[in-house]
Design a protein around this motif. Structure first.
Motif, PDB file in Angstrom:
ATOM      1  N   GLU A   1     -14.920 101.295 132.555  1.00 26.22           N
ATOM      2  CA  GLU A   1     -15.628 101.410 131.277  1.00 26.22           C
ATOM      3  C   GLU A   1     -15.526 100.108 130.494  1.00 26.22           C
ATOM      4  N   ASN A   2     -14.340  99.482 130.524  1.00 31.34           N
ATOM      5  CA  ASN A   2     -14.178  98.206 129.823  1.00 31.34           C
ATOM      6  C   ASN A   2     -15.069  97.126 130.423  1.00 31.34           C
ATOM      7  N   GLY A   3     -15.284  97.189 131.742  1.00 31.86           N
ATOM      8  CA  GLY A   3     -16.189  96.228 132.359  1.00 31.86           C
ATOM      9  C   GLY A   3     -17.584  96.328 131.777  1.00 31.86           C
ATOM     10  N   PHE A   4     -18.069  97.559 131.611  1.00 34.26           N
ATOM     11  CA  PHE A   4     -19.391  97.753 131.004  1.00 34.26           C
ATOM     12  C   PHE A   4     -19.405  97.296 129.551  1.00 34.26           C
ATOM     13  N   ARG A   5     -18.332  97.588 128.837  1.00 39.49           N
ATOM     14  CA  ARG A   5     -18.278  97.178 127.429  1.00 39.49           C
ATOM     15  C   ARG A   5     -18.289  95.661 127.287  1.00 39.49           C
ATOM     16  N   VAL A   6     -17.571  94.983 128.168  1.00 41.92           N
ATOM     17  CA  VAL A   6     -17.587  93.518 128.129  1.00 41.92           C
ATOM     18  C   VAL A   6     -18.990  92.991 128.418  1.00 41.92           C
ATOM     19  N   GLY A   7     -19.645  93.579 129.431  1.00 38.86           N
ATOM     20  CA  GLY A   7     -21.007  93.157 129.745  1.00 38.86           C
ATOM     21  C   GLY A   7     -21.966  93.378 128.592  1.00 38.86           C
ATOM     22  N   LEU A   8     -21.841  94.519 127.924  1.00 38.28           N
ATOM     23  CA  LEU A   8     -22.713  94.814 126.780  1.00 38.28           C
ATOM     24  C   LEU A   8     -22.417  93.886 125.600  1.00 38.28           C
ATOM     25  N   LEU A   9     -21.139  93.564 125.394  1.00 40.49           N
ATOM     26  CA  LEU A   9     -20.776  92.620 124.332  1.00 40.49           C
ATOM     27  C   LEU A   9     -21.352  91.232 124.605  1.00 40.49           C
ATOM     28  N   ILE A  10     -21.314  90.832 125.876  1.00 34.83           N
ATOM     29  CA  ILE A  10     -21.907  89.532 126.227  1.00 34.83           C
ATOM     30  C   ILE A  10     -23.409  89.552 125.955  1.00 34.83           C
ATOM     31  N   GLY A  11     -24.084  90.656 126.311  1.00 35.68           N
ATOM     32  CA  GLY A  11     -25.511  90.764 126.015  1.00 35.68           C
ATOM     33  C   GLY A  11     -25.788  90.640 124.530  1.00 35.68           C
ATOM     34  N   CYS A  12     -24.952  91.273 123.716  1.00 37.40           N
ATOM     35  CA  CYS A  12     -25.113  91.188 122.262  1.00 37.40           C
ATOM     36  C   CYS A  12     -24.912  89.759 121.773  1.00 37.40           C
ATOM     37  N   GLY A  13     -23.867  89.112 122.283  1.00 36.57           N
ATOM     38  CA  GLY A  13     -23.590  87.736 121.866  1.00 36.57           C
ATOM     39  C   GLY A  13     -24.683  86.771 122.267  1.00 36.57           C
ATOM     40  N   VAL A  14     -25.214  86.956 123.480  1.00 33.34           N
ATOM     41  CA  VAL A  14     -26.284  86.085 123.956  1.00 33.34           C
ATOM     42  C   VAL A  14     -27.546  86.276 123.104  1.00 33.34           C
ATOM     43  N   ALA A  15     -27.830  87.530 122.713  1.00 29.44           N
ATOM     44  CA  ALA A  15     -28.995  87.788 121.863  1.00 29.44           C
ATOM     45  C   ALA A  15     -28.845  87.112 120.500  1.00 29.44           C
ATOM     46  N   ILE A  16     -27.630  87.147 119.941  1.00 32.87           N
ATOM     47  CA  ILE A  16     -27.383  86.465 118.668  1.00 32.87           C
ATOM     48  C   ILE A  16     -27.578  84.957 118.838  1.00 32.87           C
ATOM     49  N   MET A  17     -27.124  84.428 119.964  1.00 34.58           N
ATOM     50  CA  MET A  17     -27.349  83.011 120.246  1.00 34.58           C
ATOM     51  C   MET A  17     -28.845  82.702 120.313  1.00 34.58           C
ATOM     52  N   GLY A  18     -29.611  83.628 120.921  1.00 38.25           N
ATOM     53  CA  GLY A  18     -31.059  83.438 120.982  1.00 38.25           C
ATOM     54  C   GLY A  18     -31.691  83.399 119.604  1.00 38.25           C
ATOM     55  N   ALA A  19     -31.212  84.254 118.684  1.00 36.88           N
ATOM     56  CA  ALA A  19     -31.741  84.251 117.316  1.00 36.88           C
ATOM     57  C   ALA A  19     -31.461  82.919 116.639  1.00 36.88           C
ATOM     58  N   ALA A  20     -30.262  82.371 116.868  1.00 32.45           N
ATOM     59  CA  ALA A  20     -29.916  81.081 116.274  1.00 32.45           C
ATOM     60  C   ALA A  20     -30.804  79.959 116.834  1.00 32.45           C
ATOM     61  N   LEU A  21     -31.011  79.967 118.145  1.00 31.27           N
ATOM     62  CA  LEU A  21     -31.877  78.951 118.746  1.00 31.27           C
ATOM     63  C   LEU A  21     -33.314  79.089 118.246  1.00 31.27           C
ATOM     64  N   ALA A  22     -33.811  80.317 118.183  1.00 34.85           N
ATOM     65  CA  ALA A  22     -35.188  80.530 117.710  1.00 34.85           C
ATOM     66  C   ALA A  22     -35.369  80.031 116.286  1.00 34.85           C
ATOM     67  N   SER A  23     -34.356  80.252 115.457  1.00 36.30           N
ATOM     68  CA  SER A  23     -34.442  79.796 114.062  1.00 36.30           C
ATOM     69  C   SER A  23     -34.478  78.278 113.966  1.00 36.30           C
ATOM     70  N   ALA A  24     -34.003  77.605 115.020  1.00 30.06           N
ATOM     71  CA  ALA A  24     -33.953  76.136 115.003  1.00 30.06           C
ATOM     72  C   ALA A  24     -35.193  75.492 115.614  1.00 30.06           C
ATOM     73  N   ILE A  25     -36.156  76.286 116.084  1.00 29.58           N
ATOM     74  CA  ILE A  25     -37.355  75.707 116.705  1.00 29.58           C
ATOM     75  C   ILE A  25     -38.172  74.957 115.660  1.00 29.58           C
ATOM     76  N   PRO A  26     -38.401  73.659 115.858  1.00 31.23           N
ATOM     77  CA  PRO A  26     -39.186  72.885 114.893  1.00 31.23           C
ATOM     78  C   PRO A  26     -40.676  73.010 115.184  1.00 31.23           C
ATOM     79  N   VAL A  27     -41.340  73.953 114.537  1.00 30.07           N
ATOM     80  CA  VAL A  27     -42.746  74.221 114.822  1.00 30.07           C
ATOM     81  C   VAL A  27     -43.612  73.105 114.262  1.00 30.07           C
ATOM     82  N   GLN A  28     -44.477  72.572 115.149  1.00 27.13           N
ATOM     83  CA  GLN A  28     -45.409  71.511 114.756  1.00 27.13           C
ATOM     84  C   GLN A  28     -46.783  71.850 115.275  1.00 27.13           C
ATOM     85  N   ARG A  29     -47.782  71.236 114.661  1.00 27.50           N
ATOM     86  CA  ARG A  29     -49.149  71.412 115.147  1.00 27.50           C
ATOM     87  C   ARG A  29     -49.363  70.536 116.377  1.00 27.50           C
TER      88      ARG A  29
END
Length: 480
Positions: free
Chosen positions: A437-465
């Motif tokens: 069960e802890n193995g699954f919880r660790v995997g799910l926590l990593i998924g959550c952390g990676v998604a938060i990292m994705g939000a941070a990267l997306a917020s840093a995208i310098p949109v240009q024309r």
């Protein structure tokens, strides 16, 4: 409505329906053999280690062919390359349906992997064929076809395997691929290219292929072959050398397979980096949740579902992803695709956070998969829009194909990480080893952390024309 040129006419609804169907079919190939994995050694008279290549080869071939298909689409037209992509898909399905040994099955699955380029080609074709006001929702819908294709694959394949001959899976794919290919021929018009075709970069294709095969093979086989083994370390070293040489060559050739100068534009570069991270988050739950649903209840946390029941519990998430694609498109129209991408990552992270509280409930798991796939739908619809908003029209197919390649890299990394965690954290129940069960919880926590990292990267995208002077997209006639 577009002003017409040539004798081409466009029926936007028909175009969208056909390209979405093509995307669903291409995505279906990825999960088609999952219900068969346990039976393949007996079916093909081989070992489990050999039959894993039935999955691995599709990933490897798809990764190599996707950027090649994108470049060919920009050079010779998206319609002929789309049509050509269905030929190996049909042939590969027939080869798999008639296979009696592991080698023909691997060859057939490799041919099926060549169809992955259909998805980025379809997304880039949408830019040429649909009115601007429908572009956002259409891109989101084609991107969401990835989700529904993957979601349909599990229950359909499980139902066929449990109630019929497994070969019917591949005969059915052959028929569907032929039908969709005919529909593309009938519905998708000729799309003018931006000038002469130029010269195809064969050396660039070979160099990128070598680098990708070495990298993805090392990532996908690291757990079974040993991360510190000479073979895996050698593959990683070869991948680094090959990709560096390939990059050096691409910067010096006049007609590269991938224009790295365009790829290095901040908006494209950060979007592609975010794509890797988002795909890691998406694929983690696709690996963890099905196992959690199928583990026996005797483990104390497994939900004891059959393969078919598991597929049915997973299926609504894929349909939700498609149903929510217009919402993501409206959000992008109102706030921009950068905001939608970041919001999608936040929704994914929320789904993972919920999963830690409801692991013991099938209905709770359903809510988790639906939430995560809403976020994936938002993110996958926004990424092509960000890419196409930053590259010249003449490179849309190649740029989208490279973005699709980055998603493949992300899923491969995710599979390696999740696989390593579950392999290390095991418990014996009734003489059988299962992830804890802890193995699954660790995997799910990593998924959550990676998604938060994705939000941070997306917020840093310098949109240009897009730079002025970029060739406008060709116009074709439109007919509702």
């Amino acid at each position: 409505m577009f002003v017409s040129t040539p004798s081409s006419t466009v029926r936007p609804n028909a175009v969208l329906a056909v390209l979405a169907s093509a995307g669903i079919l291409a995505a279906l190939m990825q999960t088609l053999v999952v219900p068969l994995l346990g039976q393949l050694p007996q079916i093909l008279h081989s070992t489990p280690s050999n039959t894993t290549w039935v999955v691995t080869v599709t990933l490897l071939v798809g990764a190599v062919v996707t950027p090649v298909a994108g470049r060919l689409g920009d050079m010779y037209g998206k319609r002929p390359v789309l049509l050509a992509s269905f030929v190996p898909l049909v042939i590969g399905s027939v080869v798999c349906a008639t296979a009696t040994a592991v080698l023909p099955m691997i060859i057939g699955r490799g041919l099926q992997g060549m169809g992955v380029g259909i998805i980025p080609l379809g997304i880039s074709a949408i830019r040429d064929l649909l009115p601007p006001e429908r572009l956002g929702s259409a891109i989101a819908l084609i991107s969401a076809s990835l989700g529904i294709g993957g979601a349909l694959g599990l229950p359909v394949a499980a139902a066929v395997v449990e109630n019929s001959d497994w070969r019917m899976l591949f005969w059915g794919c052959a028929v569907l691929a032929a039908v969709v290919g005919v529909l593309i021929f009938l519905v998708i018009p000729h799309i003018p290219t931006d000038g002469p075709a130029g010269r195809f970069d064969y050396l660039g294709a070979v160099g990128l292929g070598i680098g990708l095969v070495c990298l993805l093979l090392a990532v996908s086989k690291g757990a079974s072959w040993g991360w510190s083994s000479t073979t895996i370390l050698g593959l990683f070293a070869a991948a680094i050398v090959a990709i560096l040489i390939w990059g050096w060559y691409e910067l010096r050739t006049s007609q590269p397979l991938v224009d790295l100068r365009v790829t290095a534009r901040p908006q494209v570069l950060v979007t592609n980096a975010t794509s890797v991270v988002v795909s890691m988050a998406m694929y983690a739950q696709a690996l963890l949740i099905p196992q959690l649903l199928q583990l026996p209840k005797s483990t104390g946390f497994g939900l004891g579902q059959s393969m078919l029941a598991m597929g049915l519990w997973m299926a609504p998430a894929g349909f939700t992803m498609m149903l929510m694609s217009p919402v993501g498109a409206r959000l992008s129209a109102a706030r921009g695709p950068k905001f939608t991408l970041a919001a999608g990552c936040v929704v994914i992270a929320t789904g993972y956070a919920i999963s830690l509280l409801v692991m013991g409930s099938t209905w709770g798991i359903l809510a988790v998969t639906v939430t995560i796939n809403i976020g994936v739908g938002f993110a996958y619809g926004a990424m092509p829009a960000l890419i196409m908003g930053a590259v010249p029209h003449s490179e849309t197919a190649a740029a989208n194909s490279f973005n699709t390649l980055m998603r493949a890299v992300g899923t491969s990394i995710s599979a390696a990480i999740v696989g390593a965690i579950l392999a290390q954290m095991t418990v014996s129940v009734g003489g059988h080893m299962f992830p804890t069960e802890n193995g699954f919880r660790v995997g799910l926590l990593i998924g959550c952390g990676v998604a938060i990292m994705g939000a941070a990267l997306a917020s840093a995208i310098p949109v240009q024309r897009v730079l002025t002077g970029v060739a406008p997209r060709p116009k074709v006639a439109s007919k509702v």
